[in-house]
Design an enzyme around this catalytic site. Structure first.
Site, PDB file in Angstrom:
ATOM      1  N   GLU A 155       0.849  -1.212   0.000  1.00 49.85           N
ATOM      2  CA  GLU A 155       0.000   0.000   0.000  1.00 49.85           C
ATOM      3  C   GLU A 155       0.877   1.252   0.000  1.00 49.85           C
ATOM      4  O   GLU A 155       2.030   1.203   0.427  1.00 49.85           O
ATOM      5  CB  GLU A 155      -0.870   0.003   1.267  1.00 49.85           C
ATOM      6  CG  GLU A 155      -2.335  -0.281   1.025  1.00 49.85           C
ATOM      7  CD  GLU A 155      -3.075   0.820   0.280  1.00 49.85           C
ATOM      8  OE1 GLU A 155      -2.489   1.540  -0.547  1.00 49.85           O
ATOM      9  OE2 GLU A 155      -4.276   0.973   0.540  1.00 49.85           O
ATOM     10  N   ASP A 157      -3.838   4.898   6.767  1.00 51.00           N
ATOM     11  CA  ASP A 157      -4.346   6.079   7.467  1.00 51.00           C
ATOM     12  C   ASP A 157      -5.197   5.591   8.646  1.00 51.00           C
ATOM     13  O   ASP A 157      -4.655   5.229   9.684  1.00 51.00           O
ATOM     14  CB  ASP A 157      -5.131   6.909   6.444  1.00 51.00           C
ATOM     15  CG  ASP A 157      -5.591   8.258   6.951  1.00 51.00           C
ATOM     16  OD1 ASP A 157      -5.081   8.722   7.975  1.00 51.00           O
ATOM     17  OD2 ASP A 157      -6.470   8.863   6.317  1.00 51.00           O
ATOM     18  N   PHE A 217      -1.798  15.679   5.109  1.00 50.25           N
ATOM     19  CA  PHE A 217      -2.241  15.085   3.849  1.00 50.25           C
ATOM     20  C   PHE A 217      -1.071  15.137   2.874  1.00 50.25           C
ATOM     21  O   PHE A 217      -0.518  16.196   2.595  1.00 50.25           O
ATOM     22  CB  PHE A 217      -3.469  15.816   3.274  1.00 50.25           C
ATOM     23  CG  PHE A 217      -4.064  15.041   2.141  1.00 50.25           C
ATOM     24  CD1 PHE A 217      -4.824  13.898   2.380  1.00 50.25           C
ATOM     25  CD2 PHE A 217      -3.831  15.424   0.823  1.00 50.25           C
ATOM     26  CE1 PHE A 217      -5.343  13.145   1.334  1.00 50.25           C
ATOM     27  CE2 PHE A 217      -4.355  14.672  -0.231  1.00 50.25           C
ATOM     28  CZ  PHE A 217      -5.110  13.543   0.027  1.00 50.25           C
ATOM     29  N   ARG A 236      -0.284  12.106  -8.699  1.00 48.55           N
ATOM     30  CA  ARG A 236       0.333  10.770  -8.599  1.00 48.55           C
ATOM     31  C   ARG A 236       1.671  10.698  -9.334  1.00 48.55           C
ATOM     32  O   ARG A 236       2.529   9.903  -9.008  1.00 48.55           O
ATOM     33  CB  ARG A 236      -0.599   9.702  -9.201  1.00 48.55           C
ATOM     34  CG  ARG A 236      -1.915   9.534  -8.459  1.00 48.55           C
ATOM     35  CD  ARG A 236      -2.570   8.228  -8.890  1.00 48.55           C
ATOM     36  NE  ARG A 236      -3.996   8.161  -8.600  1.00 48.55           N
ATOM     37  CZ  ARG A 236      -4.504   7.716  -7.449  1.00 48.55           C
ATOM     38  NH1 ARG A 236      -3.711   7.325  -6.477  1.00 48.55           N
ATOM     39  NH2 ARG A 236      -5.815   7.674  -7.283  1.00 48.55           N
TER      40      ARG A 236
HETATM   41  P1  IMP Z   1      -7.514   4.359   5.310  1.00 46.19           P
HETATM   42  O1  IMP Z   1      -8.561   3.386   4.880  1.00 46.19           O
HETATM   43  O2  IMP Z   1      -8.099   5.479   6.129  1.00 46.19           O
HETATM   44  O3  IMP Z   1      -6.357   3.689   6.027  1.00 46.19           O
HETATM   45  O4  IMP Z   1      -6.967   5.083   4.033  1.00 46.19           O
HETATM   46  C1  IMP Z   1      -6.039   4.474   3.212  1.00 46.19           C
HETATM   47  C2  IMP Z   1      -6.090   5.024   1.798  1.00 46.19           C
HETATM   48  O5  IMP Z   1      -6.482   6.390   1.760  1.00 46.19           O
HETATM   49  C3  IMP Z   1      -4.728   4.961   1.191  1.00 46.19           C
HETATM   50  O6  IMP Z   1      -4.543   3.790   0.472  1.00 46.19           O
HETATM   51  C4  IMP Z   1      -4.697   6.193   0.290  1.00 46.19           C
HETATM   52  O7  IMP Z   1      -5.179   5.852  -0.977  1.00 46.19           O
HETATM   53  C5  IMP Z   1      -5.645   7.153   0.927  1.00 46.19           C
HETATM   54  N1  IMP Z   1      -4.911   8.142   1.741  1.00 46.19           N
HETATM   55  C6  IMP Z   1      -4.767   8.174   3.081  1.00 46.19           C
HETATM   56  N2  IMP Z   1      -4.028   9.206   3.490  1.00 46.19           N
HETATM   57  C7  IMP Z   1      -3.663   9.861   2.377  1.00 46.19           C
HETATM   58  C8  IMP Z   1      -2.836  11.020   2.139  1.00 46.19           C
HETATM   59  O8  IMP Z   1      -2.267  11.662   3.046  1.00 46.19           O
HETATM   60  N3  IMP Z   1      -2.706  11.385   0.825  1.00 46.19           N
HETATM   61  C9  IMP Z   1      -3.286  10.724  -0.211  1.00 46.19           C
HETATM   62  N4  IMP Z   1      -4.044   9.613  -0.022  1.00 46.19           N
HETATM   63  C10 IMP Z   1      -4.226   9.203   1.249  1.00 46.19           C
HETATM   64 MG    MG Z   2      -4.502   3.732  -1.732  1.00 48.22          MG
END
Ligand code: IMP
Ligand code: MG
Length: 187
Positions: A95, A99, A149, A162
């Site tokens: 991954e 987050d 972020f 990206r």
């Molecule tokens: P989670 O489900 O909250 O753990 O989010 C994970 C996904 O959210 C990651 O695979 C990213 O695609 C996206 N994400 C989380 N934080 C960021 C960030 O700071 N920048 C860009 N994408 C993020």
């Molecule tokens: Mg992702």
């Protein structure tokens, strides 16, 4: 000037370090493991990381979606499932960032339904303070204490950014600039 969190050089040395850790693990496995990239965010990391894995591995890709703008929607959608048969093999999920952990929890549960021997987790970034309960990550690039972020090297803001070869922490001004591009483009 951008607030750079990781330069491309730093990213390459992280890939070399984790690539070696994965190589050591793969060499101990009876069956060839499968490295699974999570689209689209981990594509850049996956491509660089694989160059440093010096042992036989299979690769596959899975796609989910949950994020909109700078926050998770909390609802995960499976866009593309695995196409490789992972039964009885070790799967390493790659991954970009963990987050809240919601996406990874979903992925682990989903991949386990394909009957692998075990599931391991690799992430370029681990935002350890963003989740309600602790979460074990087997291979980590950088542990983040702050919930900034991040944009670049696969990490996007509404699909932009990206392609940037480094990772930066977005300010309000950075986000406003990207919003202006998105607004102009949607006309
Ligand atoms: P989670 O489900 O909250 O753990 O989010 C994970 C996904 O959210 C990651 O695979 C990213 O695609 C996206 N994400 C989380 N934080 C960021 C960030 O700071 N920048 C860009 N994408 C993020
Ligand atoms: Mg992702």
């Amino acid at each position: 000037m951008k607030n750079i969190v990781l330069s491309n050089e730093q990213i390459q040395s992280i890939c070399a370090r984790i690539g070696k850790e994965i190589t050591d693990l793969v060499k101990k496995e009876d069956r060839v493991p499968v490295i699974v990239g999570v689209m689209k965010g981990s594509m850049n990391f996956m491509m660089d990381l694989l160059k440093y894995v010096d042992a036989p591995v299979y690769t596959d890709y899975i796609q989910i979606s949950s994020y909109e703008g700078t926050s998770s929607t909390g609802v995960i959608r499976l866009v593309k499932d695995l196409s490789f048969d992972c039964r009885g093999r070790t799967v390493i999920i790659v991954e970009d960032i963990i987050d809240t952990g919601t996406s990874m929890k979903y992925l682990i549960k989903h991949i386990k339904s394909h009957d692998p021997a075990k599931v391991l987790v690799c992430a370029l970034f681990d935002k350890i303070n963003a989740r309600p309960e602790p979460f074990h990550t087997d291979f980590v690039g950088v542990t983040l204490e702050k919930n900034d972020f991040l944009i670049g090297y696969g990490l996007d803001y509404n699909e932009l950014g990206r392609n940037i070869p480094y990772v930066y922490s977005a300010t309000k001004e950075d986000v406003a600039e990207l919003d202006a591009i998105l607004n102009k483009d949607s006309k």
